[in-house]
Design a protein around this motif. Structure first.
Motif, PDB file in Angstrom:
ATOM      1  N   GLY A  50       2.742   1.099  -9.815  1.00  0.00           N
ATOM      2  CA  GLY A  50       2.009   1.527 -11.005  1.00  0.00           C
ATOM      3  C   GLY A  50       2.937   2.001 -12.110  1.00  0.00           C
ATOM      4  N   GLU A  51       3.942   2.819 -11.722  1.00  0.00           N
ATOM      5  CA  GLU A  51       4.899   3.316 -12.709  1.00  0.00           C
ATOM      6  C   GLU A  51       5.639   2.172 -13.387  1.00  0.00           C
ATOM      7  OE1 GLU A  51       7.679   6.063 -10.876  1.00  0.00           O
ATOM      8  OE2 GLU A  51       5.967   7.292 -10.271  1.00  0.00           O
ATOM      9  N   LEU A  52       6.114   1.233 -12.557  1.00  0.00           N
ATOM     10  CA  LEU A  52       6.877   0.116 -13.115  1.00  0.00           C
ATOM     11  C   LEU A  52       6.002  -0.728 -14.035  1.00  0.00           C
ATOM     12  CD1 LEU A  52       8.995  -0.997 -10.026  1.00  0.00           C
ATOM     13  CD2 LEU A  52       9.782   0.172 -12.081  1.00  0.00           C
ATOM     14  N   LEU A  53       4.743  -0.891 -13.649  1.00  0.00           N
ATOM     15  CA  LEU A  53       3.803  -1.667 -14.457  1.00  0.00           C
ATOM     16  C   LEU A  53       3.640  -1.024 -15.836  1.00  0.00           C
ATOM     17  CD1 LEU A  53       1.748  -4.101 -13.945  1.00  0.00           C
ATOM     18  CD2 LEU A  53       0.027  -2.328 -13.780  1.00  0.00           C
ATOM     19  N   THR A  98       6.009 -10.728  -9.675  1.00  0.00           N
ATOM     20  CA  THR A  98       5.722 -11.958 -10.407  1.00  0.00           C
ATOM     21  C   THR A  98       4.237 -12.048 -10.748  1.00  0.00           C
ATOM     22  OG1 THR A  98       7.519 -13.053  -9.236  1.00  0.00           O
ATOM     23  CG2 THR A  98       5.946 -14.466 -10.353  1.00  0.00           C
ATOM     24  N   VAL A  99       3.402 -11.809  -9.731  1.00  0.00           N
ATOM     25  CA  VAL A  99       1.955 -11.917  -9.955  1.00  0.00           C
ATOM     26  C   VAL A  99       1.493 -10.899 -11.004  1.00  0.00           C
ATOM     27  CG1 VAL A  99      -0.306 -11.581  -8.890  1.00  0.00           C
ATOM     28  CG2 VAL A  99       1.458 -12.883  -7.692  1.00  0.00           C
ATOM     29  N   LEU A 100       1.966  -9.651 -10.864  1.00  0.00           N
ATOM     30  CA  LEU A 100       1.545  -8.629 -11.832  1.00  0.00           C
ATOM     31  C   LEU A 100       2.012  -8.983 -13.243  1.00  0.00           C
ATOM     32  CD1 LEU A 100       2.025  -5.266  -9.920  1.00  0.00           C
ATOM     33  CD2 LEU A 100      -0.098  -6.416 -10.560  1.00  0.00           C
ATOM     34  N   SER A 101       3.218  -9.508 -13.342  1.00  0.00           N
ATOM     35  CA  SER A 101       3.746  -9.850 -14.657  1.00  0.00           C
ATOM     36  C   SER A 101       2.904 -10.959 -15.299  1.00  0.00           C
ATOM     37  CB  SER A 101       5.204 -10.270 -14.521  1.00  0.00           C
ATOM     38  OG  SER A 101       5.707 -10.746 -15.728  1.00  0.00           O
ATOM     39  N   ILE A 102       2.522 -11.956 -14.486  1.00  0.00           N
ATOM     40  CA  ILE A 102       1.685 -13.038 -15.014  1.00  0.00           C
ATOM     41  C   ILE A 102       0.317 -12.504 -15.427  1.00  0.00           C
ATOM     42  CG2 ILE A 102       0.512 -15.195 -14.428  1.00  0.00           C
ATOM     43  CD1 ILE A 102       2.870 -15.837 -12.598  1.00  0.00           C
ATOM     44  N   VAL A 103      -0.271 -11.669 -14.546  1.00  0.00           N
ATOM     45  CA  VAL A 103      -1.593 -11.117 -14.851  1.00  0.00           C
ATOM     46  C   VAL A 103      -1.538 -10.301 -16.142  1.00  0.00           C
ATOM     47  CG1 VAL A 103      -3.331  -9.443 -14.088  1.00  0.00           C
ATOM     48  CG2 VAL A 103      -2.394 -11.110 -12.473  1.00  0.00           C
ATOM     49  N   SER A 157       0.824  -1.209   0.000  1.00  0.00           N
ATOM     50  CA  SER A 157       0.000   0.000   0.000  1.00  0.00           C
ATOM     51  C   SER A 157       0.858   1.259   0.000  1.00  0.00           C
ATOM     52  CB  SER A 157      -0.966  -0.013   1.186  1.00  0.00           C
ATOM     53  OG  SER A 157      -0.245  -0.128   2.382  1.00  0.00           O
ATOM     54  N   SER A 158       2.055   1.190   0.603  1.00  0.00           N
ATOM     55  CA  SER A 158       2.860   2.414   0.614  1.00  0.00           C
ATOM     56  C   SER A 158       3.695   2.562  -0.664  1.00  0.00           C
ATOM     57  CB  SER A 158       3.754   2.450   1.856  1.00  0.00           C
ATOM     58  OG  SER A 158       4.565   1.310   1.885  1.00  0.00           O
ATOM     59  N   ASN A 159       3.683   1.535  -1.517  1.00  0.00           N
ATOM     60  CA  ASN A 159       4.476   1.637  -2.750  1.00  0.00           C
ATOM     61  C   ASN A 159       3.623   1.574  -4.005  1.00  0.00           C
ATOM     62  OD1 ASN A 159       7.603   1.550  -2.258  1.00  0.00           O
ATOM     63  ND2 ASN A 159       6.658   0.265  -0.702  1.00  0.00           N
ATOM     64  N   LEU A 160       2.320   1.834  -3.849  1.00  0.00           N
ATOM     65  CA  LEU A 160       1.422   1.690  -4.990  1.00  0.00           C
ATOM     66  C   LEU A 160       1.850   2.538  -6.194  1.00  0.00           C
ATOM     67  CD1 LEU A 160      -2.202   1.385  -3.553  1.00  0.00           C
ATOM     68  CD2 LEU A 160      -0.860  -0.295  -4.837  1.00  0.00           C
ATOM     69  N   ASP A 161       2.284   3.775  -5.916  1.00  0.00           N
ATOM     70  CA  ASP A 161       2.674   4.658  -7.015  1.00  0.00           C
ATOM     71  C   ASP A 161       3.813   4.052  -7.826  1.00  0.00           C
ATOM     72  OD1 ASP A 161       0.806   6.413  -6.311  1.00  0.00           O
ATOM     73  OD2 ASP A 161       2.148   7.926  -5.434  1.00  0.00           O
ATOM     74  N   ARG A 162       4.828   3.613  -7.099  1.00  0.00           N
ATOM     75  CA  ARG A 162       6.004   3.061  -7.772  1.00  0.00           C
ATOM     76  C   ARG A 162       5.610   1.818  -8.563  1.00  0.00           C
ATOM     77  NH1 ARG A 162      10.724   0.032  -6.187  1.00  0.00           N
ATOM     78  NH2 ARG A 162      12.114   0.197  -7.984  1.00  0.00           N
ATOM     79  N   GLY A 203      19.533  -3.090 -14.667  1.00  0.00           N
ATOM     80  CA  GLY A 203      19.004  -1.830 -14.176  1.00  0.00           C
ATOM     81  C   GLY A 203      17.725  -1.317 -14.816  1.00  0.00           C
ATOM     82  N   ILE A 204      17.278  -1.917 -15.947  1.00  0.00           N
ATOM     83  CA  ILE A 204      16.016  -1.460 -16.539  1.00  0.00           C
ATOM     84  C   ILE A 204      15.166  -2.686 -16.801  1.00  0.00           C
ATOM     85  CG2 ILE A 204      15.116   0.260 -18.157  1.00  0.00           C
ATOM     86  CD1 ILE A 204      18.256  -0.997 -19.266  1.00  0.00           C
ATOM     87  N   GLY A 205      14.116  -2.889 -16.022  1.00  0.00           N
ATOM     88  CA  GLY A 205      13.339  -4.090 -16.266  1.00  0.00           C
ATOM     89  C   GLY A 205      11.894  -3.991 -15.865  1.00  0.00           C
ATOM     90  N   GLY A 206      11.332  -2.774 -15.826  1.00  0.00           N
ATOM     91  CA  GLY A 206       9.933  -2.672 -15.437  1.00  0.00           C
ATOM     92  C   GLY A 206       9.707  -3.376 -14.112  1.00  0.00           C
ATOM     93  N   LEU A 207       8.743  -4.270 -14.091  1.00  0.00           N
ATOM     94  CA  LEU A 207       8.432  -4.984 -12.848  1.00  0.00           C
ATOM     95  C   LEU A 207       9.621  -5.784 -12.332  1.00  0.00           C
ATOM     96  CD1 LEU A 207       4.864  -6.190 -13.831  1.00  0.00           C
ATOM     97  CD2 LEU A 207       5.417  -4.503 -12.081  1.00  0.00           C
ATOM     98  N   GLY A 208      10.533  -6.133 -13.222  1.00  0.00           N
ATOM     99  CA  GLY A 208      11.719  -6.882 -12.815  1.00  0.00           C
ATOM    100  C   GLY A 208      12.523  -6.129 -11.763  1.00  0.00           C
ATOM    101  N   GLU A 209      12.396  -4.783 -11.757  1.00  0.00           N
ATOM    102  CA  GLU A 209      13.128  -4.010 -10.757  1.00  0.00           C
ATOM    103  C   GLU A 209      12.640  -4.316  -9.350  1.00  0.00           C
ATOM    104  OE1 GLU A 209      13.461   0.143 -11.967  1.00  0.00           O
ATOM    105  OE2 GLU A 209      13.559  -0.527 -14.043  1.00  0.00           O
ATOM    106  N   LEU A 210      11.364  -4.744  -9.264  1.00  0.00           N
ATOM    107  CA  LEU A 210      10.871  -5.190  -7.950  1.00  0.00           C
ATOM    108  C   LEU A 210      11.585  -6.472  -7.527  1.00  0.00           C
ATOM    109  CD1 LEU A 210       7.004  -4.684  -8.379  1.00  0.00           C
ATOM    110  CD2 LEU A 210       8.588  -3.231  -7.120  1.00  0.00           C
TER     111      LEU A 210
END
Lengths: 249, 216
Positions: B14-17, B185-190, B7-12, B161-168
């Motif tokens: 979203g950006e990565l997504l 992982t879950v977001l990437s699969i979805v 919940s405290s990282n939702l913005d980040r 250093g550049i991988g969208g959700l991979g940075e998580l």
């Protein structure tokens, strides 16, 4: 243009320097050892993945039970990010060869299973009826009729699995596994681009060579009486570079 | 699983997504743009088919991390430039889609094209109105494959250093903290499944005559 050529030349000379340095060819961090490590991970995972996927794929293809599973497993597995899988396994089980191997096997099973299933399903029912009429037992039908006819697709599943495994084994270097990925990861850590590119080139060559070996194997192993028809069947069943599982259904 | 972190990282997240989608989908579009004319040429000149298959297999077998690293040296970008990821994934998408396009066009039966030209269709109209629609199931199958593959491959870029959700993934791994890895992982699969479903829908809408999904 001239700038592009200069860049390529400097890349080339960096590579030459790296490959020309005798230190990079000896010891436990040398190119031969890293190459063998990479081959070892790949061969081991491919063998385990085949040992699991081949019988299951044959069984599902022969009985038709669990077809939904076989078809969708491949698609589901492709959507799983391999890096996430590796990291979750390492966080759960700790660093080492075992978690990495589990990930590599898990990524190798689906393509082999899906294409084995598709290959067996592609065998004409008349052929199986004939075999049954000749008095073959079910196990003999699977091993002497269905497997040989499905072989081109089984091997193409193994090709996809091998690529996936070689590629993921490279990434696994980030999680302290050996193999050629080490050059890329270690090079990146100290911003040594020459080392990174050398590792990348080596792993690319390894992947291309292994793919070539499997293509050759496909030529050697597939029954000559089958190749004409198998190629035609593959052309209609296999609209993507992936096993026929994709469109056959 | 720490929901507080989520919940405290939702913005980040979203950006990565969004960045992840961008890195994965732009190459699919570019790859298709390249594959259509090249696939058409390969389908016209049968002699090109063998070499095309071989080069497509070779390009496709290069591991993604290797391609991400080799490209900057060839095209002169920085290693941390997202362009490397986009070009690398375009190469994969193009290599595969060229095959789908040419296989699709080659699957159009000769009597169909003959009938079309007998009816007075000229070259380009025949290609657009007759051959491409008939090749569509092959092209859509290819699109589904590369889209799903790209979405899961983007994450690998995180090692550089550049991988969208991979940075998580790298974030979580370096802090020995599973939540970001699970979330990524879950977001990437979805994302992959949603994109796949969207393409199936698109196929259904654009090719209503062939019950979508290649079920025939």
């Amino acid at each position: 243009m001239g700038q592009g050529r200069g860049r390529l030349m400097s890349l080339f000379s960096q590579l030459l320097e790296f490959f020309g340095d005798a230190d990079n060819w000896s010891g436990s961090r040398g190119i031969p050892v890293r190459m063998l490590e990479h081959l070892w991970y790949t061969a081991l995972s491919l063998a385990i993945a085949t040992a699991i996927a081949l019988p299951v794929g044959l069984l599902i293809g022969h009985t038709g039970r669990g077809a939904f599973f076989a078809i969708n497993l491949g698609n589901a597995a492709r959507s799983f990010p391999s890096l996430g899988l590796l990291m979750l396994l390492v966080l759960g089980l700790g660093l080492g060869l075992v978690p990495a191997l589990i990930a590599l096997v898990a990524l190798g099973v689906p393509p082999i299973l899906a294409s084995t299933y598709a290959g067996v399903r592609g065998v004409e029912p008349a052929v199986i009826d004939a075999a049954r009429g000749m008095g073959m037992t079910e196990t003999r039908i699977v091993s002497r009729v269905e497997l040989p006819i499905a072989l081109p697709l089984v091997l193409s599943g193994m090709r996809s699995a091998t690529l996936q495994i070689v590629s993921t084994a490279t990434i696994a270097a980030y999680l302290s596994l050996g193999g050629l990925g080490r050059f890329v990861i270690d090079g990146f850590a100290v911003r040594d681009y020459a080392e990174m590119v050398a590792g990348a080139v080596l792993v690319a060559l390894l992947a291309i060579a292994l793919d070539g070996v499997l293509v050759l194997l496909q030529r050697l192993l597939v029954s000559a009486g089958l190749t004409g028809r198998a190629q035609r069947a593959a052309a209609t069943q296999e609209p993507t570079a992936e096993p026929a599982a994709e469109l056959a259904h | 699983m720490s929901w507080d972190w989520v919940s405290s990282n939702l913005d980040r997240i979203g950006e990565l997504l969004a960045f992840h989608l961008y890195l994965a989908l732009v190459p699919v579009a570019l790859g298709l743009l390249v594959a259509l004319p090249v696939g058409f040429l390969v389908a016209r000149w049968g002699k090109l088919y063998g070499p095309m298959l071989a080069s497509s297999a070779i390009l496709f077998s290069i591991p993604s991390l290797a391609l991400f690293v080799i490209l900057p040296g060839i095209i002169g970008t920085q290693i941390l430039d997202p362009v490397n990821i986009i070009i690398a994934l375009t190469i994969y998408a193009g290599a595969l889609l060229v095959r789908s396009v040419s296989d699709g066009l080659r699957s159009v039966p000769g009597h169909v094209t003959q009938a079309a030209s007998a009816m007075g269709y000229e070259r380009w109209r025949q290609l657009l109105r007759i051959e491409l629609p008939l090749a569509a199931p092959f092209i859509f199958a290819g699109l589904r494959f590369v889209t799903v593959a790209n979405i899961s491959m983007v994450s690998v870029g995180a090692l550089l250093g550049i991988g969208g959700l991979g940075e998580l993934f790298t974030d979580g791994f370096n802090r020995n903290f599973a939540t970001p890895i699970v979330v990524g992982t879950v977001l990437s699969i979805v994302l992959a499944l949603a994109a796949d479903a969207l393409i199936v829908l698109l196929q259904r809408v654009t090719t209503p005559w062939a019950r979508a999904g290649g079920a025939s």
